[in-house]
Design a protein around this motif. Sequence first.
Motif, PDB file in Angstrom:
ATOM      1  N   GLY A   1      52.941  -7.865 -24.985  1.00  0.00           N
ATOM      2  CA  GLY A   1      53.286  -8.763 -23.906  1.00  0.00           C
ATOM      3  C   GLY A   1      54.218  -9.594 -24.429  1.00  0.00           C
ATOM      4  N   GLU A   2      53.843 -10.178 -25.765  1.00  0.00           N
ATOM      5  CA  GLU A   2      55.357 -10.996 -26.381  1.00  0.00           C
ATOM      6  C   GLU A   2      56.612 -10.270 -26.664  1.00  0.00           C
ATOM      7  OE1 GLU A   2      53.676 -12.315 -30.026  1.00  0.00           O
ATOM      8  OE2 GLU A   2      52.164 -13.249 -29.380  1.00  0.00           O
ATOM      9  N   LEU A   3      56.277  -8.984 -26.887  1.00  0.00           N
ATOM     10  CA  LEU A   3      57.654  -8.206 -26.967  1.00  0.00           C
ATOM     11  C   LEU A   3      58.149  -7.929 -25.453  1.00  0.00           C
ATOM     12  CD1 LEU A   3      59.736  -6.313 -28.633  1.00  0.00           C
ATOM     13  CD2 LEU A   3      58.069  -4.468 -27.943  1.00  0.00           C
ATOM     14  N   ALA A   4      57.511  -7.874 -24.580  1.00  0.00           N
ATOM     15  CA  ALA A   4      58.017  -8.039 -23.147  1.00  0.00           C
ATOM     16  C   ALA A   4      58.692  -9.435 -22.653  1.00  0.00           C
ATOM     17  CB  ALA A   4      57.002  -7.357 -22.068  1.00  0.00           C
ATOM     18  N   THR A   5      58.201 -10.370 -23.166  1.00  0.00           N
ATOM     19  CA  THR A   5      58.586 -11.641 -22.735  1.00  0.00           C
ATOM     20  C   THR A   5      59.898 -12.043 -23.478  1.00  0.00           C
ATOM     21  OG1 THR A   5      56.401 -12.559 -22.663  1.00  0.00           O
ATOM     22  CG2 THR A   5      58.137 -14.194 -22.903  1.00  0.00           C
ATOM     23  N   VAL A   6      60.056 -11.456 -24.852  1.00  0.00           N
ATOM     24  CA  VAL A   6      61.470 -11.604 -25.371  1.00  0.00           C
ATOM     25  C   VAL A   6      62.198 -10.759 -24.774  1.00  0.00           C
ATOM     26  CG1 VAL A   6      62.567 -11.160 -27.712  1.00  0.00           C
ATOM     27  CG2 VAL A   6      60.231 -12.408 -27.854  1.00  0.00           C
ATOM     28  N   ARG A   7      62.046  -9.507 -24.496  1.00  0.00           N
ATOM     29  CA  ARG A   7      63.004  -8.619 -23.992  1.00  0.00           C
ATOM     30  C   ARG A   7      63.437  -9.307 -22.546  1.00  0.00           C
ATOM     31  NH1 ARG A   7      60.814  -2.520 -25.055  1.00  0.00           N
ATOM     32  NH2 ARG A   7      61.546  -2.466 -27.226  1.00  0.00           N
TER      33      ARG A   7
ATOM     34  N   ALA B   1      63.531 -12.326 -21.875  1.00  0.00           N
ATOM     35  CA  ALA B   1      64.347 -13.766 -22.107  1.00  0.00           C
ATOM     36  C   ALA B   1      65.654 -13.349 -22.541  1.00  0.00           C
ATOM     37  CB  ALA B   1      63.708 -14.370 -23.116  1.00  0.00           C
ATOM     38  N   HIS B   2      65.965 -12.191 -23.169  1.00  0.00           N
ATOM     39  CA  HIS B   2      67.316 -11.706 -23.654  1.00  0.00           C
ATOM     40  C   HIS B   2      67.911 -10.698 -22.730  1.00  0.00           C
ATOM     41  CE1 HIS B   2      66.829 -13.802 -27.338  1.00  0.00           C
ATOM     42  NE2 HIS B   2      66.190 -13.119 -27.916  1.00  0.00           N
ATOM     43  N   GLY B   3      67.446 -10.607 -21.686  1.00  0.00           N
ATOM     44  CA  GLY B   3      67.966  -9.657 -20.422  1.00  0.00           C
ATOM     45  C   GLY B   3      67.817  -8.248 -20.982  1.00  0.00           C
ATOM     46  N   LEU B   4      66.908  -7.762 -21.701  1.00  0.00           N
ATOM     47  CA  LEU B   4      66.646  -6.344 -21.906  1.00  0.00           C
ATOM     48  C   LEU B   4      65.637  -5.746 -20.983  1.00  0.00           C
ATOM     49  CD1 LEU B   4      66.601  -6.548 -25.793  1.00  0.00           C
ATOM     50  CD2 LEU B   4      68.672  -5.600 -24.398  1.00  0.00           C
ATOM     51  N   ASP B   5      65.944  -4.922 -20.110  1.00  0.00           N
ATOM     52  CA  ASP B   5      64.995  -4.546 -19.039  1.00  0.00           C
ATOM     53  C   ASP B   5      64.145  -3.202 -19.581  1.00  0.00           C
ATOM     54  OD1 ASP B   5      65.830  -6.254 -17.153  1.00  0.00           O
ATOM     55  OD2 ASP B   5      67.189  -4.807 -16.382  1.00  0.00           O
ATOM     56  N   GLY B   6      64.654  -2.355 -20.049  1.00  0.00           N
ATOM     57  CA  GLY B   6      64.029  -0.864 -20.605  1.00  0.00           C
ATOM     58  C   GLY B   6      63.559  -0.961 -21.891  1.00  0.00           C
ATOM     59  N   PRO B   7      63.223   0.197 -22.468  1.00  0.00           N
ATOM     60  CA  PRO B   7      62.904   0.253 -23.706  1.00  0.00           C
ATOM     61  C   PRO B   7      64.081   0.175 -24.790  1.00  0.00           C
ATOM     62  CG  PRO B   7      61.938   1.859 -22.493  1.00  0.00           C
ATOM     63  CD  PRO B   7      62.856   1.295 -21.795  1.00  0.00           C
ATOM     64  N   ALA B   8      64.148  -0.394 -25.770  1.00  0.00           N
ATOM     65  CA  ALA B   8      65.443  -0.557 -26.719  1.00  0.00           C
ATOM     66  C   ALA B   8      65.677   0.501 -27.348  1.00  0.00           C
ATOM     67  CB  ALA B   8      64.720  -1.456 -27.748  1.00  0.00           C
ATOM     68  N   GLU B   9      67.115   0.817 -27.711  1.00  0.00           N
ATOM     69  CA  GLU B   9      67.426   1.779 -27.993  1.00  0.00           C
ATOM     70  C   GLU B   9      66.868   2.542 -29.324  1.00  0.00           C
ATOM     71  OE1 GLU B   9      71.704   3.107 -30.379  1.00  0.00           O
ATOM     72  OE2 GLU B   9      71.814   1.488 -28.856  1.00  0.00           O
ATOM     73  N   GLY B  10      66.620   3.725 -29.259  1.00  0.00           N
ATOM     74  CA  GLY B  10      65.730   4.521 -30.123  1.00  0.00           C
ATOM     75  C   GLY B  10      64.163   4.437 -30.094  1.00  0.00           C
ATOM     76  N   ASP B  11      63.842   3.786 -28.768  1.00  0.00           N
ATOM     77  CA  ASP B  11      62.679   3.792 -28.467  1.00  0.00           C
ATOM     78  C   ASP B  11      62.108   5.207 -27.970  1.00  0.00           C
ATOM     79  OD1 ASP B  11      62.043   1.482 -29.408  1.00  0.00           O
ATOM     80  OD2 ASP B  11      61.561   0.231 -27.622  1.00  0.00           O
ATOM     81  N   GLY B  12      60.696   5.541 -28.105  1.00  0.00           N
ATOM     82  CA  GLY B  12      60.264   6.696 -27.565  1.00  0.00           C
ATOM     83  C   GLY B  12      60.215   6.726 -26.029  1.00  0.00           C
ATOM     84  N   PRO B  13      59.768   7.476 -25.136  1.00  0.00           N
ATOM     85  CA  PRO B  13      59.749   7.649 -23.785  1.00  0.00           C
ATOM     86  C   PRO B  13      58.697   6.747 -23.322  1.00  0.00           C
ATOM     87  CG  PRO B  13      58.720   9.721 -24.755  1.00  0.00           C
ATOM     88  CD  PRO B  13      59.506   9.053 -25.936  1.00  0.00           C
ATOM     89  N   ASP B  14      57.461   6.274 -24.243  1.00  0.00           N
ATOM     90  CA  ASP B  14      56.521   5.548 -23.791  1.00  0.00           C
ATOM     91  C   ASP B  14      56.690   3.945 -24.185  1.00  0.00           C
ATOM     92  OD1 ASP B  14      56.176   5.634 -26.219  1.00  0.00           O
ATOM     93  OD2 ASP B  14      53.987   6.321 -26.012  1.00  0.00           O
ATOM     94  N   GLY B  15      57.934   3.621 -24.597  1.00  0.00           N
ATOM     95  CA  GLY B  15      58.225   2.412 -25.200  1.00  0.00           C
ATOM     96  C   GLY B  15      57.747   2.089 -26.610  1.00  0.00           C
ATOM     97  N   ALA B  16      57.276   3.171 -27.076  1.00  0.00           N
ATOM     98  CA  ALA B  16      57.089   3.112 -28.551  1.00  0.00           C
ATOM     99  C   ALA B  16      58.117   3.565 -29.463  1.00  0.00           C
ATOM    100  CB  ALA B  16      55.786   3.826 -28.881  1.00  0.00           C
TER     101      ALA B  16
END
Length: 122
Positions: A87-93, A95-110
Amino acid sequence: MTLVLLYLVVLVLVGIVLFAVGSVLFGRGEVLPPLPQATTAAVLPASGVTGADVEAVKFTQVLRGYKTSEVDWVLDRLGRELDMLRGELATVRAAHGLDGPAEGDGPDGAHALPAEQTRGDA
């Protein structure tokens, strides 16, 4: 032969009497009260669980493995910690305008581990 058997019986009776007297005089040791319902002897911090905390968790062993209530409690606690961190990670993303998983993340967001870490060569 009968005399040896008589000595053996007397020796056993003396041992039983001494054990009984010792139990009455000294007790059988302090007996800890049972844990209250829905509690566990397993310990985790209230927040900020680390890998070392998880490695330090010890479960009570019972006849067929570990005490189920303790394992369930630890898994629930770790699940809540993961949900809070995601939840904290989603809030930070957000706030910085990142919608999807970060680059290098797996298909489930991990986060995907580098190949050398997945093989255990770290």
